[in-house]
Scaffold this motif. Structure first.
Motif, PDB file in Angstrom:
ATOM      1  N   LYS A  81      14.337  35.364  31.336  1.00  0.00           N
ATOM      2  CA  LYS A  81      13.351  34.334  31.008  1.00  0.00           C
ATOM      3  C   LYS A  81      14.027  33.122  30.376  1.00  0.00           C
ATOM      4  O   LYS A  81      13.739  31.971  30.728  1.00  0.00           O
ATOM      5  N   ARG A  82      14.955  33.355  29.436  1.00  0.00           N
ATOM      6  CA  ARG A  82      15.667  32.254  28.779  1.00  0.00           C
ATOM      7  C   ARG A  82      16.512  31.466  29.764  1.00  0.00           C
ATOM      8  O   ARG A  82      16.599  30.238  29.696  1.00  0.00           O
ATOM      9  N   LEU A  83      17.154  32.178  30.696  1.00  0.00           N
ATOM     10  CA  LEU A  83      18.006  31.499  31.671  1.00  0.00           C
ATOM     11  C   LEU A  83      17.179  30.650  32.628  1.00  0.00           C
ATOM     12  O   LEU A  83      17.616  29.576  33.056  1.00  0.00           O
ATOM     13  N   VAL A  84      15.982  31.110  32.969  1.00  0.00           N
ATOM     14  CA  VAL A  84      15.083  30.306  33.801  1.00  0.00           C
ATOM     15  C   VAL A  84      14.623  29.075  33.018  1.00  0.00           C
ATOM     16  O   VAL A  84      14.635  27.946  33.530  1.00  0.00           O
ATOM     17  N   GLU A  85      14.238  29.263  31.762  1.00  0.00           N
ATOM     18  CA  GLU A  85      13.762  28.146  30.933  1.00  0.00           C
ATOM     19  C   GLU A  85      14.849  27.097  30.706  1.00  0.00           C
ATOM     20  O   GLU A  85      14.561  25.902  30.603  1.00  0.00           O
ATOM     21  N   SER A  86      16.097  27.543  30.632  1.00  0.00           N
ATOM     22  CA  SER A  86      17.203  26.604  30.399  1.00  0.00           C
ATOM     23  C   SER A  86      17.701  25.950  31.683  1.00  0.00           C
ATOM     24  O   SER A  86      18.605  25.115  31.636  1.00  0.00           O
ATOM     25  N   GLY A  87      17.128  26.323  32.817  1.00  0.00           N
ATOM     26  CA  GLY A  87      17.526  25.718  34.082  1.00  0.00           C
ATOM     27  C   GLY A  87      18.763  26.323  34.709  1.00  0.00           C
ATOM     28  O   GLY A  87      19.311  25.750  35.655  1.00  0.00           O
ATOM     29  N   MET A  88      19.189  27.493  34.232  1.00  0.00           N
ATOM     30  CA  MET A  88      20.375  28.155  34.789  1.00  0.00           C
ATOM     31  C   MET A  88      20.036  28.998  36.020  1.00  0.00           C
ATOM     32  O   MET A  88      20.841  29.134  36.928  1.00  0.00           O
ATOM     33  N   LEU A  89      18.846  29.581  35.999  1.00  0.00           N
ATOM     34  CA  LEU A  89      18.383  30.417  37.103  1.00  0.00           C
ATOM     35  C   LEU A  89      17.047  29.887  37.611  1.00  0.00           C
ATOM     36  O   LEU A  89      16.260  29.313  36.861  1.00  0.00           O
ATOM     37  N   GLU A  90      16.789  30.108  38.898  1.00  0.00           N
ATOM     38  CA  GLU A  90      15.484  29.830  39.484  1.00  0.00           C
ATOM     39  C   GLU A  90      14.860  31.161  39.902  1.00  0.00           C
ATOM     40  O   GLU A  90      15.502  31.984  40.555  1.00  0.00           O
ATOM     41  N   LYS A  91      13.610  31.366  39.498  1.00  0.00           N
ATOM     42  CA  LYS A  91      12.889  32.592  39.834  1.00  0.00           C
ATOM     43  C   LYS A  91      12.132  32.368  41.134  1.00  0.00           C
ATOM     44  O   LYS A  91      11.265  31.504  41.215  1.00  0.00           O
ATOM     45  N   ARG A  92      12.468  33.144  42.173  1.00  0.00           N
ATOM     46  CA  ARG A  92      11.871  32.951  43.490  1.00  0.00           C
ATOM     47  C   ARG A  92      11.126  34.206  43.938  1.00  0.00           C
ATOM     48  O   ARG A  92      11.627  35.323  43.771  1.00  0.00           O
ATOM     49  N   LEU A  93       9.972  34.014  44.531  1.00  0.00           N
ATOM     50  CA  LEU A  93       9.183  35.112  45.068  1.00  0.00           C
ATOM     51  C   LEU A  93       9.770  35.525  46.421  1.00  0.00           C
ATOM     52  O   LEU A  93       9.965  34.682  47.299  1.00  0.00           O
ATOM     53  N   TYR A  94      10.093  36.819  46.580  1.00  0.00           N
ATOM     54  CA  TYR A  94      10.609  37.269  47.871  1.00  0.00           C
ATOM     55  C   TYR A  94       9.687  38.307  48.523  1.00  0.00           C
ATOM     56  O   TYR A  94       9.887  38.677  49.684  1.00  0.00           O
ATOM     57  N   GLU A  95       8.672  38.766  47.798  1.00  0.00           N
ATOM     58  CA  GLU A  95       7.714  39.714  48.353  1.00  0.00           C
ATOM     59  C   GLU A  95       6.378  39.478  47.656  1.00  0.00           C
ATOM     60  O   GLU A  95       6.334  39.296  46.437  1.00  0.00           O
ATOM     61  N   THR A  96       5.294  39.471  48.427  1.00  0.00           N
ATOM     62  CA  THR A  96       3.991  39.109  47.853  1.00  0.00           C
ATOM     63  C   THR A  96       3.130  40.298  47.481  1.00  0.00           C
ATOM     64  O   THR A  96       2.264  40.182  46.606  1.00  0.00           O
ATOM     65  N   SER A  97       3.311  41.433  48.107  1.00  0.00           N
ATOM     66  CA  SER A  97       2.430  42.570  47.846  1.00  0.00           C
ATOM     67  C   SER A  97       3.243  43.858  47.700  1.00  0.00           C
ATOM     68  O   SER A  97       3.615  44.472  48.713  1.00  0.00           O
ATOM     69  N   PRO A  98       3.521  44.260  46.463  1.00  0.00           N
ATOM     70  CA  PRO A  98       3.226  43.564  45.208  1.00  0.00           C
ATOM     71  C   PRO A  98       4.202  42.400  45.002  1.00  0.00           C
ATOM     72  O   PRO A  98       5.260  42.374  45.639  1.00  0.00           O
ATOM     73  N   PRO A  99       3.871  41.469  44.084  1.00  0.00           N
ATOM     74  CA  PRO A  99       4.774  40.335  43.853  1.00  0.00           C
ATOM     75  C   PRO A  99       6.132  40.793  43.308  1.00  0.00           C
ATOM     76  O   PRO A  99       6.199  41.547  42.340  1.00  0.00           O
ATOM     77  N   ARG A 100       7.193  40.364  43.949  1.00  0.00           N
ATOM     78  CA  ARG A 100       8.547  40.664  43.493  1.00  0.00           C
ATOM     79  C   ARG A 100       9.373  39.392  43.523  1.00  0.00           C
ATOM     80  O   ARG A 100       9.213  38.562  44.430  1.00  0.00           O
ATOM     81  N   HIS A 101      10.257  39.272  42.543  1.00  0.00           N
ATOM     82  CA  HIS A 101      11.036  38.044  42.413  1.00  0.00           C
ATOM     83  C   HIS A 101      12.522  38.335  42.409  1.00  0.00           C
ATOM     84  O   HIS A 101      12.969  39.452  42.105  1.00  0.00           O
ATOM     85  N   GLU A 102      13.280  37.321  42.746  1.00  0.00           N
ATOM     86  CA  GLU A 102      14.725  37.369  42.591  1.00  0.00           C
ATOM     87  C   GLU A 102      15.154  36.145  41.800  1.00  0.00           C
ATOM     88  O   GLU A 102      14.410  35.166  41.679  1.00  0.00           O
ATOM     89  N   TYR A 103      16.362  36.221  41.254  1.00  0.00           N
ATOM     90  CA  TYR A 103      16.865  35.172  40.367  1.00  0.00           C
ATOM     91  C   TYR A 103      18.112  34.556  40.989  1.00  0.00           C
ATOM     92  O   TYR A 103      19.118  35.231  41.213  1.00  0.00           O
ATOM     93  N   VAL A 104      18.023  33.258  41.265  1.00  0.00           N
ATOM     94  CA  VAL A 104      19.074  32.547  41.988  1.00  0.00           C
ATOM     95  C   VAL A 104      19.703  31.500  41.072  1.00  0.00           C
ATOM     96  O   VAL A 104      18.988  30.751  40.383  1.00  0.00           O
ATOM     97  N   LEU A 105      21.021  31.435  41.056  1.00  0.00           N
ATOM     98  CA  LEU A 105      21.716  30.438  40.244  1.00  0.00           C
ATOM     99  C   LEU A 105      21.402  29.029  40.726  1.00  0.00           C
ATOM    100  O   LEU A 105      21.459  28.739  41.928  1.00  0.00           O
TER     101      LEU A 105
END
Length: 313
Positions: free
Chosen positions: A57-81
């Protein structure tokens, strides 16, 4: 002289507020090795779920990582630099270089790096952007820059040691323990800039006396610095770099470059560096030890090996 509640303006300090934390460094390391999804990140870092969630969460807030949705049912995310996250790569390579040179890697994983443009295995090497010569702390001069001044330190509370499982692995475990402890990194910054007596380091960093004593003892115990007596009545000491400590300089140097890029004051960088050998302003680079070209993340292949395999290679 300034008050004990202020420290010298420092891009390193600002950068450490974002990445100066061992769990954070482990996550970034895992990202460089291709881990993006939560379960994979947890296996790679060994971090407990709650701690991993917090740092992501901190890395996303600081702009280091982007949280991306890769599956909708159920919602799943991945973290990309992000670009900002990728730009920490040179700092990571310098941590890896230090670890491979100085840390006890018995029983731990290692990595063999291959530079695609020249096709050779290589050691990441710190170099002057002007003359391409290898650099270390002994060949760099510094002076205050336009952004020098005083700042109030931000003391966000974090554990000193990481919460991890027994089988967690790290390519730069001991190096991350230094950079992941911001007090230790600030002490090293002070010593690198010629501040090496206890009271002077305390004023420069605003570290509490008991914490400063403990960190100096720890850095001495791991062989990064040594204690030298300069007065006898009463006994007084100053702290000098050992070769192991000198070799840590490029990691802080690349962190400062990253901090100057993303957290510099409006007036400019707090510190200006010059390469003594060529006399040019220092723009530090990480280059391939074989072809002497700058290293780009997309031009490096890595092979994860056990410690014994790496030594044999």
């Amino acid at each position: 002289m300034h008050g004990d509640n202020l420290i010298r303006t420092c891009s390193i300090w600002r950068a450490l507020e974002v990445v100066g934390d061992t769990p954070t460094l482990l996550i970034l390391e895992a990202g460089w090795l291709g881990a993006r999804r939560f379960d994979v990140l947890r296996r790679r870092t060994g971090l407990l779920k709650a701690l991993l969630s917090d740092r992501l969460k901190r890395l996303v807030e600081s702009g280091m990582l982007e949280k991306r949705l890769y599956e909708t049912s159920p919602p799943r995310h991945e973290y990309v630099l992000t670009r900002k996250g990728r730009d920490v790569y040179w700092t990571s390579l310098m941590l890896l270089r230090w670890e491979q040179r100085w840390a006890d890697r018995a029983g731990k994983i290692g990595v063999i790096l291959t530079h695609k443009p020249c096709g050779k295995t290589f050691e990441p090497t710190p170099a002057c952007g002007a003359c391409n010569e290898t650099i270390d702390a002994t060949v760099v001069d510094w002076k205050p820059g336009p952004g020098v001044g005083l700042m109030a330190p931000l003391y966000s509370r974090r554990r000193q040691q990481r919460d991890s499982s027994e089988d967690a692995t790290s390519l730069f475990d001991e190096a991350a323990r230094i950079m992941g402890d911001r007090w230790a990194s600030l002490i090293m910054r002070s010593i690198f800039t010629g501040i090496n007596r206890f009271d002077d380091i305390r004023r420069d960093t605003a570290i509490a006396t008991n914490i400063l004593s403990e960190r100096l003892a720890w850095l001495t115990s791991i062989g990064a610095i040594r204690q030298v007596q300069y007065a006898t009545s009463p006994p007084r000491y100053e702290y000098k770099l050992r070769r192991k400590g000198v070799d840590y300089y490029p990691a802080l140097l690349m962190l400062m470059k990253w901090g100057d890029t993303y957290y510099c004051s409006p007036e400019g960088p707090p510190l200006l560096l010059t390469h003594k050998a060529c006399g040019q302003p220092l723009d530090p680079q990480v280059i391939c030890s074989e072809c002497r070209k700058p290293i780009r993340p997309d031009e490096v292949e890595f092979e994860i090996v056990e410690g014994d395999e790496r030594d044999a290679a």
